[in-house]
Design an enzyme around this catalytic site. Structure first.
Site, PDB file in Angstrom:
ATOM      1  N   ASN A 169       0.818  -1.218   0.000  1.00  0.00           N
ATOM      2  CA  ASN A 169       0.000   0.000   0.000  1.00  0.00           C
ATOM      3  C   ASN A 169       0.853   1.271   0.000  1.00  0.00           C
ATOM      4  O   ASN A 169       0.401   2.304  -0.481  1.00  0.00           O
ATOM      5  CB  ASN A 169      -0.966   0.000   1.190  1.00  0.00           C
ATOM      6  CG  ASN A 169      -2.107  -0.988   0.967  1.00  0.00           C
ATOM      7  OD1 ASN A 169      -2.261  -1.527  -0.124  1.00  0.00           O
ATOM      8  ND2 ASN A 169      -2.900  -1.224   2.005  1.00  0.00           N
ATOM      9  N   CYS A 211     -16.163  -2.978  -5.858  1.00  0.00           N
ATOM     10  CA  CYS A 211     -15.094  -3.720  -5.194  1.00  0.00           C
ATOM     11  C   CYS A 211     -15.772  -4.683  -4.247  1.00  0.00           C
ATOM     12  O   CYS A 211     -16.792  -4.351  -3.650  1.00  0.00           O
ATOM     13  CB  CYS A 211     -14.218  -2.744  -4.421  1.00  0.00           C
ATOM     14  SG  CYS A 211     -13.183  -3.546  -3.222  1.00  0.00           S
ATOM     15  N   ARG A 249     -16.888   1.907  -1.730  1.00  0.00           N
ATOM     16  CA  ARG A 249     -15.648   2.682  -1.842  1.00  0.00           C
ATOM     17  C   ARG A 249     -15.740   3.835  -2.852  1.00  0.00           C
ATOM     18  O   ARG A 249     -15.063   3.829  -3.883  1.00  0.00           O
ATOM     19  CB  ARG A 249     -14.472   1.762  -2.193  1.00  0.00           C
ATOM     20  CG  ARG A 249     -14.241   0.712  -1.137  1.00  0.00           C
ATOM     21  CD  ARG A 249     -13.148  -0.234  -1.516  1.00  0.00           C
ATOM     22  NE  ARG A 249     -11.904   0.058  -0.855  1.00  0.00           N
ATOM     23  CZ  ARG A 249     -10.792  -0.663  -1.040  1.00  0.00           C
ATOM     24  NH1 ARG A 249     -10.769  -1.645  -1.883  1.00  0.00           N
ATOM     25  NH2 ARG A 249      -9.687  -0.363  -0.404  1.00  0.00           N
ATOM     26  N   ARG A 276      -1.961 -10.531  -5.625  1.00  0.00           N
ATOM     27  CA  ARG A 276      -2.010  -9.070  -5.588  1.00  0.00           C
ATOM     28  C   ARG A 276      -1.234  -8.537  -4.392  1.00  0.00           C
ATOM     29  O   ARG A 276      -0.728  -7.417  -4.441  1.00  0.00           O
ATOM     30  CB  ARG A 276      -3.459  -8.587  -5.484  1.00  0.00           C
ATOM     31  CG  ARG A 276      -4.292  -8.823  -6.728  1.00  0.00           C
ATOM     32  CD  ARG A 276      -5.634  -8.158  -6.588  1.00  0.00           C
ATOM     33  NE  ARG A 276      -5.460  -6.832  -6.020  1.00  0.00           N
ATOM     34  CZ  ARG A 276      -6.344  -6.210  -5.250  1.00  0.00           C
ATOM     35  NH1 ARG A 276      -7.489  -6.776  -4.973  1.00  0.00           N
ATOM     36  NH2 ARG A 276      -6.097  -5.007  -4.767  1.00  0.00           N
TER      37      ARG A 276
HETATM   38  C1  UD1 Z   1      -6.561   1.827   1.776  1.00  0.00           C
HETATM   39  C2  UD1 Z   1      -5.793   0.545   1.583  1.00  0.00           C
HETATM   40  C3  UD1 Z   1      -6.652  -0.659   1.973  1.00  0.00           C
HETATM   41  C4  UD1 Z   1      -7.189  -0.492   3.391  1.00  0.00           C
HETATM   42  C5  UD1 Z   1      -7.879   0.874   3.547  1.00  0.00           C
HETATM   43  C6  UD1 Z   1      -8.318   1.163   4.966  1.00  0.00           C
HETATM   44  C7  UD1 Z   1      -4.327   1.086  -0.249  1.00  0.00           C
HETATM   45  C8  UD1 Z   1      -3.938   0.856  -1.651  1.00  0.00           C
HETATM   46  N1  UD1 Z   1      -5.391   0.436   0.194  1.00  0.00           N
HETATM   47  O1  UD1 Z   1      -7.667   1.796   0.887  1.00  0.00           O
HETATM   48  O2  UD1 Z   1      -5.859  -1.835   1.895  1.00  0.00           O
HETATM   49  O3  UD1 Z   1      -8.108  -1.509   3.679  1.00  0.00           O
HETATM   50  O4  UD1 Z   1      -6.988   1.925   3.141  1.00  0.00           O
HETATM   51  O5  UD1 Z   1      -7.243   1.082   5.834  1.00  0.00           O
HETATM   52  O6  UD1 Z   1      -3.660   1.790   0.475  1.00  0.00           O
HETATM   53  N2  UD1 Z   1     -14.487   6.317   1.460  1.00  0.00           N
HETATM   54  C9  UD1 Z   1     -15.518   7.148   1.057  1.00  0.00           C
HETATM   55  N3  UD1 Z   1     -15.230   8.148   0.162  1.00  0.00           N
HETATM   56  C10 UD1 Z   1     -13.971   8.351  -0.334  1.00  0.00           C
HETATM   57  C11 UD1 Z   1     -12.925   7.498   0.094  1.00  0.00           C
HETATM   58  C12 UD1 Z   1     -13.222   6.478   0.994  1.00  0.00           C
HETATM   59  O7  UD1 Z   1     -16.656   7.000   1.483  1.00  0.00           O
HETATM   60  O8  UD1 Z   1     -13.770   9.281  -1.145  1.00  0.00           O
HETATM   61  C13 UD1 Z   1     -14.793   5.204   2.422  1.00  0.00           C
HETATM   62  C14 UD1 Z   1     -14.564   3.843   1.771  1.00  0.00           C
HETATM   63  O9  UD1 Z   1     -15.716   3.425   1.073  1.00  0.00           O
HETATM   64  C15 UD1 Z   1     -14.272   2.971   2.960  1.00  0.00           C
HETATM   65  C16 UD1 Z   1     -13.522   3.913   3.913  1.00  0.00           C
HETATM   66  O10 UD1 Z   1     -13.852   5.228   3.474  1.00  0.00           O
HETATM   67  O11 UD1 Z   1     -15.450   2.533   3.562  1.00  0.00           O
HETATM   68  C17 UD1 Z   1     -12.022   3.699   3.920  1.00  0.00           C
HETATM   69  O12 UD1 Z   1     -11.497   4.012   2.676  1.00  0.00           O
HETATM   70  P1  UD1 Z   1     -10.012   4.562   2.471  1.00  0.00           P
HETATM   71  O13 UD1 Z   1      -9.377   4.865   3.777  1.00  0.00           O
HETATM   72  O14 UD1 Z   1     -10.060   5.625   1.440  1.00  0.00           O
HETATM   73  O15 UD1 Z   1      -9.317   3.276   1.878  1.00  0.00           O
HETATM   74  P2  UD1 Z   1      -8.473   3.121   0.550  1.00  0.00           P
HETATM   75  O16 UD1 Z   1      -7.520   4.256   0.416  1.00  0.00           O
HETATM   76  O17 UD1 Z   1      -9.368   2.799  -0.578  1.00  0.00           O
END
Ligand code: UD1
Length: 424
Positions: free
Chosen positions: A23, A118, A123, A402
């Protein structure tokens, strides 16, 4: 499609080397778009997600070369850059959205496909786009693509951005975008994950001015340009936590080379409560089960420094054979218990109600054919199989590729009976 066959039973002993963080690397690679000069990453993990990011960057016109069997990645983004990230690549991996901030900062415009569905939840990207809008970007959604344009003069401007949730990806996107913005950007309620600190370290090495990473308020002073750098990718705390569980499942004593407690404090506290000893060594961490059977513990996933959602599936699999009943609450993703029905096929007693799973420990799991539903679910089934009676076959292991490099040889190295069955 390949599958993994494991035969349960034996204790595990020896050492497992821990790779650089997937990550972190997935966020560090797009940072190459912020500079005309080369960016070199060392300690990169050898994973299919990294190859997907390589393809994406190449499709944008970056040069990407992997050396030392993929452990060193050198990238250069001089000259003309294509600003369209195509659906065909983006749909393979959500982290592809991390090119949005850098492209917008560099070129003043970008078209990035939305990643789409996903398995572990919806997400969306609203936190990313609202943040960029605060920096003056206009963003439209058309044909499944985000069309983003920076404001006056094609440059983003600094802003104070209050995140409604500490999103990891949104923090990374805004952090990168802000390095080249005009003026100062403050991200409040920023994610505090070690991968954010790693990205900030790399950006600083490239000449960015960033303070506060690792806390919930990050301040970025925009600069005119960034230069080249060489950066070592931080240890993968999720791979680390996963393999720390191996001796907890199977007995024995395993040393995790490169392991650090500060990356996983909340997780280590739960291990201690479950009856698993973790100690620091010169080379990393050593883990062993204290008694015969582990104790039930309750776990709630939270943003860092809380218990990581990416270790929830593995922990659930472990707790299936604990003494007593454990309650696991998933607070980050709405649909992250797909491993539960597979574990139930192995004899586990799990009752899922919405975001809560009640796990009542049984003495032993029984081997069975099971299916990997996502990356972390697949490794949890392998670990469960190693502690179960008989044989377990885990299919759909492309998920595993992955995120876990050389999983078969790493587990074999500590005595696991595991093999990959090729479908060819
Ligand atoms: C990253 C990690 C993933 C990990 C996650 C939480 C990477 C490549 N992946 O994913 O392995 O499980 O952090 O620790 O680093 N959300 C929204 N709107 C947004 C963005 C996020 O509602 O614009 C929500 C998502 O749906 C989810 C939560 O916030 O429920 C966490 O998402 P986020 O922290 O953004 O995770 P990722 O960056 O996708």
């Amino acid at each position: 499609m390949d599958s993994i066959l494991v035969r349960g039973g034996g204790a595990l002993n020896g050492q497992i080397p821990i790779a650089g963080a997937k990550n972190a690397c997935l966020a560090l690679m797009p940072a190459t778009l912020l500079s005309e000069e080369p960016l070199t990453l060392t300690n990169a993990p050898r994973l299919s997600d990294i190859r997907t990011m390589t393809q994406l960057l190449q499709s944008l016109g970056a040069e990407v070369a992997a050396m030392q069997d993929g452990k060193v990645i050198t990238m250069a983004s001089h000259g003309e850059i294509n600003t369209r990230a195509e659906y065909d690549i983006v749909r393979k991996m959500r982290a592809s959205n991390l090119v949005l901030g850098p492209l917008l900062a560099r070129e003043g415009h970008a078209e990035v496909s939305l990643p789409g569905g996903c398995a572990i939840g919806a997400r969306p990207m609203d936190i990313h786009t609202d943040g960029l809008a605060k920096m003056g970007a206009e963003i439209d959604l058309r044909d499944g693509y985000l069309y983003a344009k920076a404001g006056a003069g094609g440059k983003l401007k600094g802003a104070v951005i209050d995140f409604p949730f500490a999103s990891v990806g949104a923090t990374e996107n805004i952090l990168m975008a802000a390095t080249l913005a005009k003026g100062t950007t403050v991200i409040n309620n920023a994610a505090r994950e070690p991968e954010i600190v790693d990205l900030a370290d790399c950006l600083r090495a490239m000449g960015a001015q960033i303070e506060g990473d690792g806390t919930s308020s990050i301040t970025i002073q925009g600069v005119d340009s960034l230069h080249g750098a060489t950066h070592k990718v931080v240890t993968d705390r999720i791979e680390l936590g996963t393999y720390m569980l191996a001796p907890a499942f199977c007995g024995g004593e395993v040393e995790l080379l490169g392991g650090r407690i500060d990356l996983l404090e909340a997780f280590c506290e739960k291990l201690d409560a479950a009856g698993i000893d973790v100690s620091e060594t010169d080379a990393g961490l050593k883990v062993a089960r204290r008694n015969g059977r582990i104790s039930a513990v309750d776990v709630t996933t939270e943003p860092f420094p809380g218990f990581p959602t990416d270790l929830q599936a593995q922990m659930m699999a472990l707790l299936c054979t604990a003494e007593g009943t454990s309650v696991l609450e998933e607070k980050i993703f709405e649909n992250r218990f797909m491993h539960a029905p597979e574990l139930i096929r192995m004899g586990a007693r799990i009752d899922v109600q919405g975001g809560t799973a009640k796990v009542t420990g049984v003495e032993k799991l029984k081997g069975a054919p099971v299916m990997a539903t996502d990356l972390r679910a697949s490794i949890s089934l392998i670990l469960a199989g190693l502690a179960a009676t008989g044989e377990t076959t885990v299919s759909r292991v492309y998920h595993l590729d992955r995120g876990y490099e050389h999983v078969v040889s790493k587990l074999r190295g500590v005595g696991a009976d595991i093999e990959r069955i090729s479908d060819k």
